[in-house]
Design a protein around this motif. Structure first.
Motif, PDB file in Angstrom:
ATOM      1  N   SER A 136       0.838  -1.207   0.000  1.00 30.97           N
ATOM      2  CA  SER A 136       0.000   0.000   0.000  1.00 30.97           C
ATOM      3  C   SER A 136       0.868   1.251   0.000  1.00 30.97           C
ATOM      4  O   SER A 136       0.578   2.226  -0.703  1.00 30.97           O
ATOM      5  CB  SER A 136      -0.914   0.007   1.226  1.00 30.97           C
ATOM      6  N   GLY A 137       1.953   1.216   0.789  1.00 29.41           N
ATOM      7  CA  GLY A 137       2.864   2.361   0.855  1.00 29.41           C
ATOM      8  C   GLY A 137       3.532   2.633  -0.476  1.00 29.41           C
ATOM      9  O   GLY A 137       3.642   3.786  -0.906  1.00 29.41           O
ATOM     10  N   ILE A 138       3.998   1.577  -1.148  1.00 29.75           N
ATOM     11  CA  ILE A 138       4.639   1.746  -2.460  1.00 29.75           C
ATOM     12  C   ILE A 138       3.657   2.342  -3.456  1.00 29.75           C
ATOM     13  O   ILE A 138       3.984   3.277  -4.195  1.00 29.75           O
ATOM     14  CB  ILE A 138       5.170   0.389  -2.971  1.00 29.75           C
ATOM     15  N   PHE A 139       2.435   1.809  -3.474  1.00 29.30           N
ATOM     16  CA  PHE A 139       1.431   2.308  -4.421  1.00 29.30           C
ATOM     17  C   PHE A 139       1.135   3.783  -4.192  1.00 29.30           C
ATOM     18  O   PHE A 139       1.151   4.594  -5.127  1.00 29.30           O
ATOM     19  CB  PHE A 139       0.142   1.492  -4.313  1.00 29.30           C
ATOM     20  N   TRP A 140       0.867   4.164  -2.940  1.00 31.06           N
ATOM     21  CA  TRP A 140       0.477   5.546  -2.657  1.00 31.06           C
ATOM     22  C   TRP A 140       1.632   6.520  -2.852  1.00 31.06           C
ATOM     23  O   TRP A 140       1.430   7.665  -3.271  1.00 31.06           O
ATOM     24  CB  TRP A 140      -0.102   5.654  -1.251  1.00 31.06           C
ATOM     25  N   ALA A 141       2.855   6.071  -2.578  1.00 29.37           N
ATOM     26  CA  ALA A 141       4.003   6.941  -2.820  1.00 29.37           C
ATOM     27  C   ALA A 141       4.126   7.265  -4.303  1.00 29.37           C
ATOM     28  O   ALA A 141       4.332   8.421  -4.690  1.00 29.37           O
ATOM     29  CB  ALA A 141       5.282   6.270  -2.317  1.00 29.37           C
ATOM     30  N   LEU A 142       4.001   6.249  -5.144  1.00 34.95           N
ATOM     31  CA  LEU A 142       4.085   6.466  -6.592  1.00 34.95           C
ATOM     32  C   LEU A 142       2.927   7.339  -7.076  1.00 34.95           C
ATOM     33  O   LEU A 142       3.106   8.227  -7.917  1.00 34.95           O
ATOM     34  CB  LEU A 142       4.092   5.127  -7.326  1.00 34.95           C
ATOM     35  N   LEU A 143       1.726   7.098  -6.542  1.00 36.36           N
ATOM     36  CA  LEU A 143       0.561   7.882  -6.957  1.00 36.36           C
ATOM     37  C   LEU A 143       0.741   9.359  -6.636  1.00 36.36           C
ATOM     38  O   LEU A 143       0.399  10.231  -7.443  1.00 36.36           O
ATOM     39  CB  LEU A 143      -0.695   7.339  -6.263  1.00 36.36           C
ATOM     40  N   GLN A 144       1.282   9.684  -5.456  1.00 32.04           N
ATOM     41  CA  GLN A 144       1.392  11.080  -5.048  1.00 32.04           C
ATOM     42  C   GLN A 144       2.357  11.881  -5.925  1.00 32.04           C
ATOM     43  O   GLN A 144       2.252  13.108  -6.001  1.00 32.04           O
ATOM     44  CB  GLN A 144       1.826  11.175  -3.582  1.00 32.04           C
ATOM     45  N   PHE A 145       3.276  11.208  -6.597  1.00 31.19           N
ATOM     46  CA  PHE A 145       4.174  11.914  -7.501  1.00 31.19           C
ATOM     47  C   PHE A 145       3.414  12.503  -8.697  1.00 31.19           C
ATOM     48  O   PHE A 145       3.949  13.367  -9.391  1.00 31.19           O
ATOM     49  CB  PHE A 145       5.278  10.981  -8.005  1.00 31.19           C
ATOM     50  N   SER A 146       2.184  12.061  -8.934  1.00 34.40           N
ATOM     51  CA  SER A 146       1.396  12.588 -10.049  1.00 34.40           C
ATOM     52  C   SER A 146       1.134  14.087  -9.883  1.00 34.40           C
ATOM     53  O   SER A 146       1.121  14.836 -10.866  1.00 34.40           O
ATOM     54  CB  SER A 146       0.066  11.834 -10.172  1.00 34.40           C
ATOM     55  N   LEU A 147       0.900  14.530  -8.647  1.00 31.46           N
ATOM     56  CA  LEU A 147       0.672  15.959  -8.406  1.00 31.46           C
ATOM     57  C   LEU A 147       1.916  16.779  -8.722  1.00 31.46           C
ATOM     58  O   LEU A 147       1.824  17.902  -9.219  1.00 31.46           O
ATOM     59  CB  LEU A 147       0.271  16.178  -6.945  1.00 31.46           C
ATOM     60  N   PHE A 148       3.072  16.221  -8.452  1.00 32.14           N
ATOM     61  CA  PHE A 148       4.321  16.947  -8.666  1.00 32.14           C
ATOM     62  C   PHE A 148       4.640  17.088 -10.150  1.00 32.14           C
ATOM     63  O   PHE A 148       4.847  18.195 -10.661  1.00 32.14           O
ATOM     64  CB  PHE A 148       5.462  16.224  -7.940  1.00 32.14           C
ATOM     65  N   PHE A 149       4.675  15.993 -10.884  1.00 33.68           N
ATOM     66  CA  PHE A 149       5.121  16.019 -12.277  1.00 33.68           C
ATOM     67  C   PHE A 149       4.166  16.787 -13.191  1.00 33.68           C
ATOM     68  O   PHE A 149       4.594  17.567 -14.045  1.00 33.68           O
ATOM     69  CB  PHE A 149       5.314  14.592 -12.801  1.00 33.68           C
TER      70      PHE A 149
END
Length: 299
Positions: A136-149
């Motif tokens: 779950s942590g890996i998934f959400w960490a990758l997802l949150q990068f969407s706001l940045f890029f």
């Protein structure tokens, strides 16, 4: 590749695919009303806020039936089809018309419910009681990068812009559509995991994924069972209490994903930077989301 490595690979691909899709969609939502305001002097008359209301209203209602849809279609194909609808919604902004704009809003609301239900299913079947927290942590960490890029792209693309021209709009939304399609195609890289030690498995087969070789009648029975279980879950004490927190996060999401950026883009005192600052605000929101994840998971 070992069964555990295969599951971890699936989680990473799942996170990267969502990162691409939501890099496009969240960026689209952040700038939608600003872009629409530049269109309202033409024959287009619409509202990004109305669109978002339609999306999340349909999203909420559709969640009751999506477990049945995912049970019949399967998580991988469900996520792929949903990703196509996300891409379609973003592509509407390339040459928007009110009817297609609001119709796409309805479809993406349904697609969002299917996508997140299928994501939960995929995460579960690739985890066990020992790896669910990590995955779950890996998934959400990758997802949150969407706001940045996504917002980083807007910041550089709209620097010095006080008005969003037709060329500016088309360039941005063609790029976002392509990014969303890349994420959608990545779902096909997810491999079917071994059935051993899957979280929530027991000796019965009631909650297992549907077998494509089973009869349509058997699959339909399981779909009906999934619908009944979702209705029962809605009225449990835990879900009713959780709905209070969910309502608050919904209000917060509405503010930072649609209202805040639009307000920044409408402040004339920012001069030639007013439009690019929409992206900058989104970048810092993304950084906050990422840092929040690290703080939660490293302590």
């Amino acid at each position: 590749m070992s069964p555990e490595s295969k599951k971890l690979f699936n989680i990473i691909i799942l996170g990267i695919a969502f990162m691409f899709i939501f890099t496009a969609f969240q960026t689209c939502g952040n700038v939608a009303q600003t872009v629409i305001r530049s269109l309202n002097s033409t024959d287009f008359h619409g509202s990004g806020y109305t669109s978002m209301a339609i999306i999340y209203g349909v999203f909420s209602a559709s969640n009751l039936i999506t477990p049945s849809v995912v049970a019949i279609v399967g998580p991988q194909l469900s996520m792929f089809a949903s990703g196509l609808f996300y891409s379609m919604y973003i592509a509407v902004f390339i040459q928007p018309f009110p009817r297609s704009f609001y119709t796409a809003s309805v479809f993406i609301g349904i697609a969002a419910a299917v996508l997140w239900t299928a994501q939960g299913n995929c995460l579960t079947i690739n985890s066990d009681e020992h790896t669910i927290g990590r995955n779950s942590g890996i998934f959400w960490a990758l997802l949150q990068f969407s706001l940045f890029f996504g917002n980083l792209y807007i910041y550089f693309a709209w620097q010095g812009k006080t008005q969003i021209s037709e060329s500016d709009r088309r360039t941005v939304f063609i790029a976002l559509t392509v990014i969303s399609l890349v994420g959608t195609v990545l779902f096909f890289l997810i491999r079917k995991p071994d059935s051993e030690n899957v979280l929530g498995e027991d000796e019965s087969s009631d909650d297992q994924d549907l077998d494509i070789n089973e009869s349509p009648q058997s699959n339909m029975t399981k779909a009906v069972d999934a619908f009944k279980k979702s209705l029962k879950l809605c009225v449990t004490k835990e879900m009713l209490l959780l709905s209070i927190t969910t309502a608050y996060t919904g209000l917060e999401l509405t503010f930072f994903s649609g209202v805040y950026g639009t307000c920044i883009g409408a402040i004339n005192k920012f001069g030639t930077e007013e439009k690019s600052l929409i992206g900058l605000s989104g970048i810092f929101i993304g950084i906050g989301e990422i840092l929040g994840w690290f703080k939660k998971n490293l302590h």
